[in-house]
Design a protein around this motif. Sequence first.
Motif, PDB file in Angstrom:
ATOM      1  N   SER A   4      40.925  78.673  91.039  1.00  0.00           N
ATOM      2  CA  SER A   4      41.625  79.910  91.376  1.00  0.00           C
ATOM      3  C   SER A   4      40.782  80.789  92.292  1.00  0.00           C
ATOM      4  N   GLU A   5      39.464  80.753  92.118  1.00  0.00           N
ATOM      5  CA  GLU A   5      38.584  81.528  92.993  1.00  0.00           C
ATOM      6  C   GLU A   5      38.484  80.904  94.380  1.00  0.00           C
ATOM      7  N   TYR A   6      38.506  79.592  94.444  1.00  0.00           N
ATOM      8  CA  TYR A   6      38.475  78.933  95.751  1.00  0.00           C
ATOM      9  C   TYR A   6      39.771  79.182  96.517  1.00  0.00           C
ATOM     10  N   SER A   7      40.909  79.128  95.827  1.00  0.00           N
ATOM     11  CA  SER A   7      42.188  79.314  96.513  1.00  0.00           C
ATOM     12  C   SER A   7      42.397  80.754  96.967  1.00  0.00           C
ATOM     13  N   SER A   8      41.873  81.719  96.207  1.00  0.00           N
ATOM     14  CA  SER A   8      42.034  83.124  96.572  1.00  0.00           C
ATOM     15  C   SER A   8      40.948  83.627  97.518  1.00  0.00           C
ATOM     16  N   GLY A   9      39.876  82.865  97.677  1.00  0.00           N
ATOM     17  CA  GLY A   9      38.768  83.296  98.513  1.00  0.00           C
ATOM     18  C   GLY A   9      37.757  84.171  97.785  1.00  0.00           C
ATOM     19  N   LEU A  10      38.002  84.437  96.503  1.00  0.00           N
ATOM     20  CA  LEU A  10      37.087  85.272  95.732  1.00  0.00           C
ATOM     21  C   LEU A  10      35.722  84.637  95.584  1.00  0.00           C
ATOM     22  N   ILE A  11      35.643  83.324  95.712  1.00  0.00           N
ATOM     23  CA  ILE A  11      34.371  82.639  95.546  1.00  0.00           C
ATOM     24  C   ILE A  11      33.371  83.090  96.605  1.00  0.00           C
ATOM     25  N   ARG A  12      33.854  83.464  97.794  1.00  0.00           N
ATOM     26  CA  ARG A  12      32.941  83.948  98.844  1.00  0.00           C
ATOM     27  C   ARG A  12      32.291  85.264  98.428  1.00  0.00           C
ATOM     28  N   THR A  13      33.092  86.143  97.840  1.00  0.00           N
ATOM     29  CA  THR A  13      32.541  87.415  97.354  1.00  0.00           C
ATOM     30  C   THR A  13      31.522  87.170  96.252  1.00  0.00           C
ATOM     31  N   THR A  14      31.850  86.222  95.376  1.00  0.00           N
ATOM     32  CA  THR A  14      30.945  85.911  94.265  1.00  0.00           C
ATOM     33  C   THR A  14      29.609  85.385  94.763  1.00  0.00           C
ATOM     34  N   THR A  15      29.653  84.455  95.724  1.00  0.00           N
ATOM     35  CA  THR A  15      28.406  83.861  96.211  1.00  0.00           C
ATOM     36  C   THR A  15      27.591  84.832  97.059  1.00  0.00           C
ATOM     37  N   VAL A  16      28.261  85.782  97.716  1.00  0.00           N
ATOM     38  CA  VAL A  16      27.520  86.808  98.454  1.00  0.00           C
ATOM     39  C   VAL A  16      26.810  87.733  97.473  1.00  0.00           C
TER      40      VAL A  16
ATOM     41  N   PRO B 142      30.930  66.509  79.320  1.00  0.00           N
ATOM     42  CA  PRO B 142      30.744  67.859  79.863  1.00  0.00           C
ATOM     43  C   PRO B 142      29.373  68.065  80.484  1.00  0.00           C
ATOM     44  N   LEU B 143      28.347  67.427  79.915  1.00  0.00           N
ATOM     45  CA  LEU B 143      26.997  67.597  80.457  1.00  0.00           C
ATOM     46  C   LEU B 143      26.905  67.049  81.872  1.00  0.00           C
ATOM     47  N   ILE B 144      27.439  65.858  82.101  1.00  0.00           N
ATOM     48  CA  ILE B 144      27.347  65.225  83.417  1.00  0.00           C
ATOM     49  C   ILE B 144      28.210  65.959  84.436  1.00  0.00           C
ATOM     50  N   THR B 145      29.449  66.309  84.061  1.00  0.00           N
ATOM     51  CA  THR B 145      30.325  66.963  85.030  1.00  0.00           C
ATOM     52  C   THR B 145      29.800  68.348  85.422  1.00  0.00           C
ATOM     53  N   VAL B 146      29.298  69.107  84.470  1.00  0.00           N
ATOM     54  CA  VAL B 146      28.747  70.432  84.797  1.00  0.00           C
ATOM     55  C   VAL B 146      27.460  70.288  85.608  1.00  0.00           C
ATOM     56  N   ALA B 147      26.623  69.307  85.262  1.00  0.00           N
ATOM     57  CA  ALA B 147      25.396  69.087  86.026  1.00  0.00           C
ATOM     58  C   ALA B 147      25.708  68.707  87.473  1.00  0.00           C
ATOM     59  N   LEU B 148      26.702  67.842  87.678  1.00  0.00           N
ATOM     60  CA  LEU B 148      27.120  67.483  89.037  1.00  0.00           C
ATOM     61  C   LEU B 148      27.675  68.689  89.778  1.00  0.00           C
ATOM     62  N   ALA B 149      28.395  69.550  89.057  1.00  0.00           N
ATOM     63  CA  ALA B 149      28.934  70.759  89.681  1.00  0.00           C
ATOM     64  C   ALA B 149      27.819  71.682  90.137  1.00  0.00           C
ATOM     65  N   VAL B 150      26.803  71.872  89.303  1.00  0.00           N
ATOM     66  CA  VAL B 150      25.662  72.717  89.681  1.00  0.00           C
ATOM     67  C   VAL B 150      24.937  72.135  90.880  1.00  0.00           C
ATOM     68  N   PHE B 151      24.733  70.831  90.866  1.00  0.00           N
ATOM     69  CA  PHE B 151      24.063  70.174  92.005  1.00  0.00           C
ATOM     70  C   PHE B 151      24.884  70.330  93.268  1.00  0.00           C
ATOM     71  N   ALA B 152      26.221  70.200  93.151  1.00  0.00           N
ATOM     72  CA  ALA B 152      27.076  70.258  94.332  1.00  0.00           C
ATOM     73  C   ALA B 152      27.067  71.645  94.971  1.00  0.00           C
ATOM     74  N   VAL B 153      27.165  72.699  94.168  1.00  0.00           N
ATOM     75  CA  VAL B 153      27.232  74.047  94.751  1.00  0.00           C
ATOM     76  C   VAL B 153      25.896  74.445  95.375  1.00  0.00           C
ATOM     77  N   ARG B 154      24.816  73.852  94.927  1.00  0.00           N
ATOM     78  CA  ARG B 154      23.518  74.169  95.518  1.00  0.00           C
ATOM     79  C   ARG B 154      23.286  73.435  96.839  1.00  0.00           C
ATOM     80  N   ARG B 155      24.080  72.375  97.080  1.00  0.00           N
ATOM     81  CA  ARG B 155      23.837  71.536  98.258  1.00  0.00           C
ATOM     82  C   ARG B 155      24.828  71.757  99.388  1.00  0.00           C
ATOM     83  N   ARG B 156      25.908  72.492  99.135  1.00  0.00           N
ATOM     84  CA  ARG B 156      26.931  72.603 100.157  1.00  0.00           C
ATOM     85  C   ARG B 156      27.295  74.059 100.407  1.00  0.00           C
ATOM     86  N   ASP B 157      28.015  74.275 101.501  1.00  0.00           N
ATOM     87  CA  ASP B 157      28.540  75.593 101.802  1.00  0.00           C
ATOM     88  C   ASP B 157      29.742  75.878 100.930  1.00  0.00           C
ATOM     89  N   VAL B 158      30.109  77.171 100.843  1.00  0.00           N
ATOM     90  CA  VAL B 158      31.289  77.544 100.085  1.00  0.00           C
ATOM     91  C   VAL B 158      32.531  76.975 100.748  1.00  0.00           C
TER      92      VAL B 158
END
Length: 274
Positions: free
Chosen positions: A97-109, A258-274
């Motif tokens: 929902s944050e990605y579709s609304s664009g709120l994720i950009r505000t969050t990461t800033v 849940p451990l693997i999926t959340v860990a992959l999510a953390v790794f992904a957001v640290r490696r890519r642009d919003v």
Amino acid sequence: MTTLASVSRTTPVAGPPARFGDLLASEWIKMRSLRSTPWVIAFTVLFVVGSAAVATLSDTAARSGPAEFLPYDAYPAAGYLTLILVAGSMGALTVVSEYSSGLIRTTTVAVPARGSVVLAKAAVTAAVWTATGTIASTGSFLVSQAVLNGRHAGALITHPGVFRALVASALLAPVCALVGLGLGVLLRHAAATMVTSVFVLLMLPTMFSESNRWSADIKHTLVSAAWKRLIETWERGPDSLAYTATVPGSWIVYVLWPLITVALAVFAVRRRDV
């Protein structure tokens, strides 16, 4: 000559970094501000508990002999497969929902530490859905016992396997919600995330059986199959044709997904642009 006033006007003054407690509070505010969330949770719990009542009433009415406690009455597939679907979808919506609304950009800033943001979302999601799963699981057990007690067939929580079934059913909700959240971060698209979560959590286990060793090994690594094994209050006999999962192995599945999926999510957001 550059003055101090001109520097202050052109250069933003960095504030103190957000503490993890602040991120938790922020994610909690986001979640409770969605009016649909409490209604979805309430109707899901009512449906799950209601399905336990219907299953127990139907089973006791169909039996000519004495009634007995059966885990598939207290924790029927109809109710808990619905819980899997709703929890996985709501966990995914926490992110997409944050990605579709664009709120994720505000969050990461506001919070450049993207991994901490994902972990805060995961912590709040786990807490909310653990509470939801606990209410649903406890309610399912109590309502089934209320029906069985009328026929003098209720089971105590100390009955072998009963407490394990209750805990496994309670933790099913946060496990699926965290898997949905992790998939949401990885895919970042609502439709793709929903389809993937439904396929992984609900449809994929039906493609494998326990009659063949290789098929059973794959099935036993999936969440819904692990839940079904954990709610069993009996042990299959040596003459059974199925390859049965172990209880410790099923708990490991609960932890790893849940451990693997959340860990992959953390790794992904640290490696890519919003």
